[in-house]
Design an enzyme around this catalytic site. Structure first.
Site, short mmCIF file in Angstrom:
data_model
loop_
_atom_site.label_atom_id
_atom_site.label_comp_id
_atom_site.label_asym_id
_atom_site.label_seq_id
_atom_site.Cartn_x
_atom_site.Cartn_y
_atom_site.Cartn_z
N GLN A 135 -0.75 71.02 19.38
CA GLN A 135 -1.97 70.36 19.85
C GLN A 135 -3.16 71.05 19.20
O GLN A 135 -3.32 72.27 19.30
CB GLN A 135 -2.09 70.45 21.37
N ARG A 172 4.71 69.37 34.23
CA ARG A 172 5.08 70.27 35.32
C ARG A 172 6.56 70.26 35.63
O ARG A 172 7.14 71.30 35.97
CB ARG A 172 4.27 69.89 36.57
N TYR A 212 -12.95 67.82 26.52
CA TYR A 212 -13.07 68.75 25.41
C TYR A 212 -14.05 68.11 24.42
O TYR A 212 -14.56 67.02 24.67
CB TYR A 212 -11.71 69.01 24.79
#
Length: 406
Positions: A109, A355, A179
């Site tokens: 990423q 998760r 971001y």
């Protein structure tokens, strides 16, 4: 599946069968989502970071995603984050080799944190489209100049070139969570008056230029994905209507092999993506003052709690699927085979899991053995508070050894 009019049966792909992603062939359609690992205290790959990604690779995922690799020194959310430098390259090659040895692909990423950057700790001001106060760090972001935009665009291209050199199979450009590039997309955050502000076309210019720069830099040597916000989760922010239009422009440009659809804002509503519990006490415990006091006093108004349901981003993501032909990655509550099958039936080519793989890196192998396997994750979200000492599920034993550069 069949249509209501009894048309010929159209079979959805098996999520556990091989699939093409740009120039790649993945062994299945399950991607380990980017989850900040907190395992690079000196900005270098550690044995613990390698093992963090080796375990889900051994556990059966088609691809794992290394997060978060900053394209510039001022684009970090913590001082220990990986940057694309000569010093980091040998460790990154060790990481990609380890993942490949388990039969999985590996993506990096890439992005710039922008207003989310930890300016007090990284020695650089946080950049944004406009000057804005950030509550969690009690400081203002500095408006990015056109020189900054050009520098950071080229930084993404350079990161992609470095990713090829380090053995990565793909890069994922970060257009989410407010971001830097995501903050330019948001009408709530972007108050510029130049060609990077105002109209949606202007606000999307940075994203389109960056995706094109990455494609021009690496061609078809690796797959190129982008993580795009569908919804900032904040009134007046970036939302479905504008996001779909941006997705169409990205598709028309041909710079991407797939879009991963996400939601939420690290600036304005960080829990919007992480449905489930909001662990306020645990967040306060790991934060310095005065952030700790702020969370204790008003945290429930900022760290809001949203109920968890399986596949919780699917309904919004279907709006994109109906208007795009490019491959899409469904994120959010992908915890069992039934959700994966539903995503495939709705036309999604891949699913991303976060998760649930922290809780059980072997989940994909277990689903392959028994398709009724359920995730062990209880969505307590306490893993979010563990990033400062090495991201892990708090229900699992924490690795005994502190991370040191590999």
């Amino acid at each position: 599946m069949t249509t209501d009019l009894g048309s010929p049966k159209i079979s959805a792909p098996d999520p556990l069968a091989p699939a093409k992603l740009g120039p790649l062939t993945l062994r299945n359609r399950v991607i380990k989502a980017a989850t900040f690992e907190g395992l690079t205290p000196k900005g270098l790959v550690t044995d613990q970071l390698i093992d963090f990604h080796r375990r889900p690779a051994a556990g059966g995922v088609g691809m794992t995603t290394v997060a978060y690799c900053a394209v510039a020194p001022d684009g970090r959310t913590s001082p220990g984050q990986i940057q694309w430098t000569d010093e980091t390259m040998p460790g990154l090659r060790r990481l990609t080799d380890a993942v490949h040895a388990e039969g999985a692909a590996v993506s990096a990423q890439i992005g710039h944190a922008g207003p989310v950057a930890a300016s007090k700790y990284i020695g650089h001001p946080a950049l944004g489209p406009s000057r804005q106060f950030r509550m969690t760090t009690q400081n203002f972001s500095k408006p990015a100049s056109k020189a900054d935009i050009a520098r950071i665009t080229e930084g993404h291209a350079n990161a992609a070139r470095r990713a090829v050199e380090a053995g990565f199979d793909a890069v994922e450009i970060h257009f989410g969570h407010n971001y830097l590039i995501s903050s330019f997309l948001s009408p709530k955050v972007n108050k510029r008056k130049d060609e990077y502000g105002g109209s949606l076309k202007n606000r999307a210019r940075f994203a389109l230029e960056t995706a094109r720069a990455v494609r021009d830099a690496v061609g078809d040597k690796i797959a190129i994905l982008a993580k795009l916000n569908m919804d900032d989760g904040a009134p007046g922010g970036f939302w479905l209507d504008e996001s779909i239009r941006v997705a169409k422009w990205l598709e028309a440009d041909g710079s991407l092999d797939a879009l991963e659809l996400t939601a939420g804002s690290s600036l304005l509503n960080p829990m919007y993506l992480f449905k489930g519990d909001a662990p306020l006490r645990e967040f306060a415990a790991v934060m310095p003052q005065p952030t700790k006091l702020g969370i204790q006093l008003v945290g429930k108004h900022f760290l809001k709690e949203y109920p968890y349901t399986d596949g919780y981003l699917l309904e919004d993501a279907k709006q994109f699927r109906s208007q795009l032909t490019m491959p899409l990655v469904l994120l959010g509550g992908v915890t069992n085979k039934a959700v994966m099958d539903e995503a495939m039936a709705e036309g999604f080519q891949f699913v991303a899991v976060g998760r649930a793989l922290l809780r059980d890196p072997e989940m994909v192998n277990r689903i392959r053995e028994d398709e009724n396997t359920k995730s062990l994750c209880n969505h307590c979200n306490k893993c979010m508070c563990a990033i400062y000492g090495g991201t892990h599920c708090v229900l699992n034993p924490k690795p005994a050894n502190p991370p040191v550069p590999a």
